[in-house]
Design an enzyme around this catalytic site. Sequence first.
Site, mmCIF file in Angstrom:
data_model
loop_
_atom_site.group_PDB
_atom_site.id
_atom_site.type_symbol
_atom_site.label_atom_id
_atom_site.label_comp_id
_atom_site.label_asym_id
_atom_site.label_seq_id
_atom_site.Cartn_x
_atom_site.Cartn_y
_atom_site.Cartn_z
ATOM 1 N N HIS A 66 0.822 -1.221 0.000
ATOM 2 C CA HIS A 66 0.000 0.000 0.000
ATOM 3 C C HIS A 66 0.852 1.266 0.000
ATOM 4 O O HIS A 66 0.683 2.115 -0.899
ATOM 5 C CB HIS A 66 -0.954 -0.006 1.196
ATOM 6 N N HIS A 90 4.785 6.477 5.362
ATOM 7 C CA HIS A 90 3.778 7.336 6.000
ATOM 8 C C HIS A 90 2.966 6.635 7.081
ATOM 9 O O HIS A 90 2.370 7.298 7.933
ATOM 10 C CB HIS A 90 2.845 7.927 4.927
ATOM 11 N N GLU A 94 2.757 5.522 12.957
ATOM 12 C CA GLU A 94 1.439 5.233 13.522
ATOM 13 C C GLU A 94 1.275 3.758 13.871
ATOM 14 O O GLU A 94 0.733 3.423 14.920
ATOM 15 C CB GLU A 94 0.352 5.641 12.516
ATOM 16 N N ASP A 95 1.764 2.859 12.979
ATOM 17 C CA ASP A 95 1.395 1.442 13.098
ATOM 18 C C ASP A 95 2.560 0.492 13.346
ATOM 19 O O ASP A 95 2.340 -0.725 13.402
ATOM 20 C CB ASP A 95 0.675 0.991 11.814
ATOM 21 N N ASP A 157 -2.696 8.666 -0.678
ATOM 22 C CA ASP A 157 -3.075 7.569 0.214
ATOM 23 C C ASP A 157 -4.567 7.263 0.077
ATOM 24 O O ASP A 157 -4.982 6.110 -0.047
ATOM 25 C CB ASP A 157 -2.729 7.966 1.653
ATOM 26 N N ASP A 277 -26.377 15.542 -23.989
ATOM 27 C CA ASP A 277 -26.601 16.161 -25.296
ATOM 28 C C ASP A 277 -25.720 17.389 -25.484
ATOM 29 O O ASP A 277 -26.181 18.467 -25.824
ATOM 30 C CB ASP A 277 -28.080 16.534 -25.449
#
Length: 728
Positions: A66, A90, A94-95, A157, A277
């Site tokens: 990702h 990125h 955080e993770d 992202d 149209d």
Amino acid sequence: MNPGDPALVHPAASDAGAVPDYVQALERDAYYLSPEQRALLRKAWVAGAAAHAGQTRQSGEPYITHPVAVARILATLGLDVETLVAAILHDTIEDTPLTRADVAQQFGETVAELVDGVTKLEKLRFANRQEAAAESFRKMLLAMSRDLRVILIKLADRLHNMRTLGAKAPESRRRIAVETLDIYAPIAQRLGMNLIRAELQDLGFRALHPWRHAVIAKRISSRPQARRDALAQIETSLAQRLALEKLDHELVSRIKAPWSVYSKMLAQRRSFMQVMDVFGFRVVVNTVADCYHALGVVHSVYKPLDGRFRDFIAIPKANGYQSLHTVLFGPYGSPIEVQIRTREMHLIAERGVAAHWAYKLGTETGNSAQARAATWIANLVESQRGTGSSLEFLENVKVDLFPDEVYLFSPKGDILSLPRNSTVLDFAYAVHTDVGNHAVAARVDRRLAPLRAKLVSGQTVEIITANAAAPSTQWLEFVATSKARTAIRQALKQLQHEDAVQLGHYMLDRALVGMGTSFDRVPMARIDAFLADNRYPRLEALLADIALGNRMPQQVAEELAQEAGAGPKGKKSRKAPPASVAREPILISGSERGIISFAQCCMPIPRDEIMGYHSAGRGVVVHRMDCPNVADYRKSPDRWVPVAWDRQVSGDFNVAIRIEVDNHPGVLAQVAAAIAGAGSNIERVEYLERDSNIAVLRFAIEVTDGRHLDEVIRGVRKLHVVQQVQRA
């Protein structure tokens, strides 16, 4: 050079077996970087893969795919190596166990700052307006003010998440799609990144309404042969003339996206065929002078549509977008939309702040989109210092992101968003339905304003109410929100029903009095039996039906009076009531709603002698006694209703006047000014007769009563151009 040039392949790429395909694809997309910079990308991938080891996406793929895909999106926009490295990392702070200090040590403080700025976004939930989310958004804007690349990473992202949304649960797909359409796509548009904005909108639309998206996409792709032929013919004609003028150009037809079609169908309330149209073309040339030259060329091929030319080159849009827009009369009865721009404008229109990226804003000159974005963010940062809360700051940002909405404040500081062109009355109903139903005026920024006054963003609105106030049908003419329109209609139906019940009760009682009894003397059991026999759920429904003319009061009275006035032998009493009671008229005050109307054939106004006719489905229709139609109504005396003007009658009443004038230029304006000078409003005007000398006009105007009409007529007669004036 191009992405396939061997000289641009990273040296380590020869060890293809050790490098996944998605990393090699990133390096190909980032061909514009130097070998040293591509080596830094490989290093970032190694660090990110190690940090995310063991983590997978819901699709089952390794999680590192990702962030690398996010970096690929940014590489296709030509972003610098620091942005691409930050994109790969990125999610690490955080993770994963990787810290900000670790990122700064390995890749520099700039990358660490970018990753940290994006991390603050991960906890956002834009679908709600809680203070915590607003505070996170404020912090993100501050990070953007230091480096705009923060939001570019987040947009990429979100774009990749939208591309792979199928692995999510339905509820998550819906939430993410709403966030995308409400916040991320508008931010991309505000930054001039139309390619990303368009894809975000289309993916959001597909996730939110998959069936609608599929139907529209299929119909777009299956264009009829006749339309394809017409498109080719128009394109050939334009290209030929541009070539004859020796203009170096690119001419392409524009294909509408499903979201664009769907939005226009909703906003303009048009069918699919009406939206489709339209033939769309884009002309890309070399210089600004060529743009205006090309404009003249296309106008020579097909005539321009009056009032549809926009010069966004001289006056760019807020996001830096520049182009000439014109609409032409097509040869097949359909309009032709043409955009004309330079190659640089085209690049900026598609990529916005990412076009020709200046690595550090402020130290190098960026493009117009970058400059405008930097100014926008600087203004936001400045405004947040003066706001009372992060929630208020978030709403201030939304004012810029959603130019089609206005954001307004209540006296207590609450923020309400309404569509553009909303009025004071829309605001009142947005506060509460009861506030809207009893609104009489407002204070807008402490100044008195009428209910029909249009509002603009940033105004503070205080609604003034009165218990006696109630909605009128005129309110429907100047509200913009569906909530207000629905509430007004519901209130009018309720008021009409209440008036109908009251009038029906009066008419039935008068009919019973004429038979020697009264409504109060009719046994409730007899009324209940009548309701059951005629399938009325309640008494109010019967009374309303009488008022509307669907049941004649005399017929109902006869059935109800059979037992109410019965004597000892079962004979009903026929004692006649006093004349003053039997002929008591309905008094018209001007506040009647729907049940009493005024005939258009004679247009009665206060002080006229009038009569009422009980018309089926329309209630009581009021006519002047000298109306030509009264003779016909005399044939149905049972439908006559005594009516009279209340002493306190008020309001505006429609009336028509016939004016014979000299047929000279400016006469119409003189007459209109005289009518307005007498305090009357002109509803419409039409010519009845006209020749070289005399013109006969019919004005439909509003007056309060007969005296007011006399004032209007006297004012018009004073004009030397008027030969004759009389009530029509």
